[in-house]
Design a protein around this motif. Structure first.
Motif, PDB file in Angstrom:
ATOM      1  N   TRP A   6      -4.663  -4.742   3.845  1.00 14.24           N
ATOM      2  CA  TRP A   6      -3.238  -4.493   3.047  1.00 14.24           C
ATOM      3  C   TRP A   6      -2.622  -4.174   4.742  1.00 14.24           C
ATOM      4  O   TRP A   6      -2.967  -4.190   5.660  1.00 14.24           O
ATOM      5  CB  TRP A   6      -3.779  -3.339   2.631  1.00 14.24           C
ATOM      6  N   TRP A  34      -2.653  -8.264   1.135  1.00 14.41           N
ATOM      7  CA  TRP A  34      -2.398  -6.880  -0.054  1.00 14.41           C
ATOM      8  C   TRP A  34      -1.173  -6.988   1.225  1.00 14.41           C
ATOM      9  O   TRP A  34      -0.354  -6.709   2.748  1.00 14.41           O
ATOM     10  CB  TRP A  34      -3.169  -6.276  -0.231  1.00 14.41           C
ATOM     11  N   GLY A  62       0.814  -5.243  -2.895  1.00 15.64           N
ATOM     12  CA  GLY A  62       0.779  -4.011  -3.073  1.00 15.64           C
ATOM     13  C   GLY A  62       1.591  -2.967  -2.903  1.00 15.64           C
ATOM     14  O   GLY A  62       1.674  -1.940  -2.189  1.00 15.64           O
ATOM     15  N   HIS A 148      -4.816  -0.609  -8.902  1.00 14.58           N
ATOM     16  CA  HIS A 148      -4.261  -0.736  -7.309  1.00 14.58           C
ATOM     17  C   HIS A 148      -4.002   0.979  -6.841  1.00 14.58           C
ATOM     18  O   HIS A 148      -2.919   1.201  -6.373  1.00 14.58           O
ATOM     19  CB  HIS A 148      -3.609  -1.434  -6.599  1.00 14.58           C
ATOM     20  N   TYR A 150      -3.448   3.496  -4.440  1.00 14.45           N
ATOM     21  CA  TYR A 150      -3.123   4.105  -2.848  1.00 14.45           C
ATOM     22  C   TYR A 150      -3.713   5.256  -2.181  1.00 14.45           C
ATOM     23  O   TYR A 150      -2.889   6.341  -2.766  1.00 14.45           O
ATOM     24  CB  TYR A 150      -2.115   3.512  -2.504  1.00 14.45           C
ATOM     25  N   GLU A 173      -7.008   0.839  -1.875  1.00 12.30           N
ATOM     26  CA  GLU A 173      -6.697   1.108  -0.891  1.00 12.30           C
ATOM     27  C   GLU A 173      -7.372   1.244   0.395  1.00 12.30           C
ATOM     28  O   GLU A 173      -7.745   2.423  -0.340  1.00 12.30           O
ATOM     29  CB  GLU A 173      -4.949   0.646  -0.489  1.00 12.30           C
ATOM     30  N   GLN A 174      -7.943   1.576   1.976  1.00 11.18           N
ATOM     31  CA  GLN A 174      -8.053   2.553   2.548  1.00 11.18           C
ATOM     32  C   GLN A 174      -7.766   1.780   4.201  1.00 11.18           C
ATOM     33  O   GLN A 174      -7.966   0.832   4.301  1.00 11.18           O
ATOM     34  CB  GLN A 174      -9.844   2.336   2.539  1.00 11.18           C
ATOM     35  N   CYS A 246      -9.410  -2.601   0.565  1.00 14.81           N
ATOM     36  CA  CYS A 246      -8.551  -3.579   1.475  1.00 14.81           C
ATOM     37  C   CYS A 246      -8.026  -2.222   2.075  1.00 14.81           C
ATOM     38  O   CYS A 246      -7.382  -1.280   2.012  1.00 14.81           O
ATOM     39  CB  CYS A 246      -7.248  -3.982   0.178  1.00 14.81           C
ATOM     40  N   GLN A 248      -5.943  -1.008   5.738  1.00 14.38           N
ATOM     41  CA  GLN A 248      -4.727  -0.461   5.886  1.00 14.38           C
ATOM     42  C   GLN A 248      -5.292   0.092   7.864  1.00 14.38           C
ATOM     43  O   GLN A 248      -5.585   0.858   7.639  1.00 14.38           O
ATOM     44  CB  GLN A 248      -4.048   0.050   5.559  1.00 14.38           C
TER      45      GLN A 248
END
Length: 278
Positions: A6, A34, A62, A148, A150, A173-174, A246, A248
């Motif tokens: 991401w 993403w 995303g 999704h 976040y 998202e992580q 996903c 980041q």
């Protein structure tokens, strides 16, 4: 089970650099790329550029902000990319409309997308909603293919799975930091707590209060710092019910973090092997 990347880092970069980065994400073996829609390229246009630069990689928004375009435009773009790249495009949809209640605004937008009269061929569709609260998570299971989330702790993943049921797709998202610099993680958390009331409200559902803002407890719940913590956090989300995580990468600058992505491919590969062996 799948692991993706991401990123916000494509904003402001030359398109050639972005294309090369997407191709490398594919070669590194990540499942999905993403990207956020904020101040950079229009989401559907950028998705098309990334899909054209790769051959197997799934590309996901995303998120694409629904307040930035009419429902018929979003529906047409979704169908176009689905037709051109079957099975490789995911529409992550979310955002806010000033003065509108989020749930009603999203429901109305989905109604308009689904009713759009388009003379385009039918194509497979994968649509996820940026969902945090129980009502939006229920809508994601009812009207889309899943959610999704976040900026969420693992406890949210377990709650989301419980609310949406076993069939909905859950892509979490992580945020991660390679190395041991917790200050990078702390700045990331502080920025969202300052700017986004809906994230503060969501964290209150899991017992975090203003007294926790800036604390190691909250930072560690939202950002995995160091290789061991990253692999453990991926596994924790999967164990809690995520279908996809996903990652980041947080850094001190706004470069495309290719070196970190290369390193993460090894960390993610370990989790894949462990998961498949269970």
């Amino acid at each position: 089970m799948s692991i993706g990347i991401w990123t916000f880092s494509f904003d402001g970069k030359e398109i050639g650099e972005v294309r090369e980065a997407a191709a490398e994400v594919e070669e590194l073996g990540f499942d999905t790329l993403w990207f956020g829609e904020y101040l950079g390229r229009e989401a559907f246009t950028q998705a098309g550029l990334l899909l054209a630069a790769t051959s197997r990689l799934t590309v996901a928004t995303g998120i694409a902000r629904f307040g930035h375009r009419a429902p018929i435009a979003a529906a047409a773009a979704e169908k176009t990319l689905g037709e051109a790249y079957p099975g490789r495009f995911i529409l992550g949809l979310g955002g806010h409309l000033p003065g509108a209640k989020p749930l009603e605004a999203m429901r109305g937008y989905l109604d308009a997308m689904d009713k759009a009269d388009l003379s385009t061929p039918d194509s497979p569709r994968r649509r996820l909603l940026a969902a945090l609260g129980p009502k939006m998570l229920s809508l994601a299971a009812e009207r889309a293919d899943g959610a999704h989330p976040y900026f969420v702790p693992v406890e949210h993943t377990a709650r989301a799975r419980e609310i949406m049921g076993p069939e909905a797709f859950l892509a979490v998202e992580q945020a991660v930091v390679l190395g041991s610099d917790r200050d990078i993680a702390r700045r990331h958390v502080s920025m969202y707590l300052e700017l986004a009331a809906h994230h503060r409200a969501n964290l209150r559902r899991f017992g975090f209060t203003e007294e926790d803002y800036g604390s190691d407890r909250l930072v560690d719940a939202l950002v995995a710092v160091g290789e061991d913590a990253i692999s453990e956090r991926i596994q924790a989300h999967l164990d809690a019910g995520a279908d996809h995580v996903c990652l980041q990468v947080l850094t001190e600058d706004d470069r495309i973090p290719l070196a970190e992505w290369r390193h993460l491919s090894g960390v993610a590969g370990t989790v894949r092997k462990h998961d498949l062996a269970r």
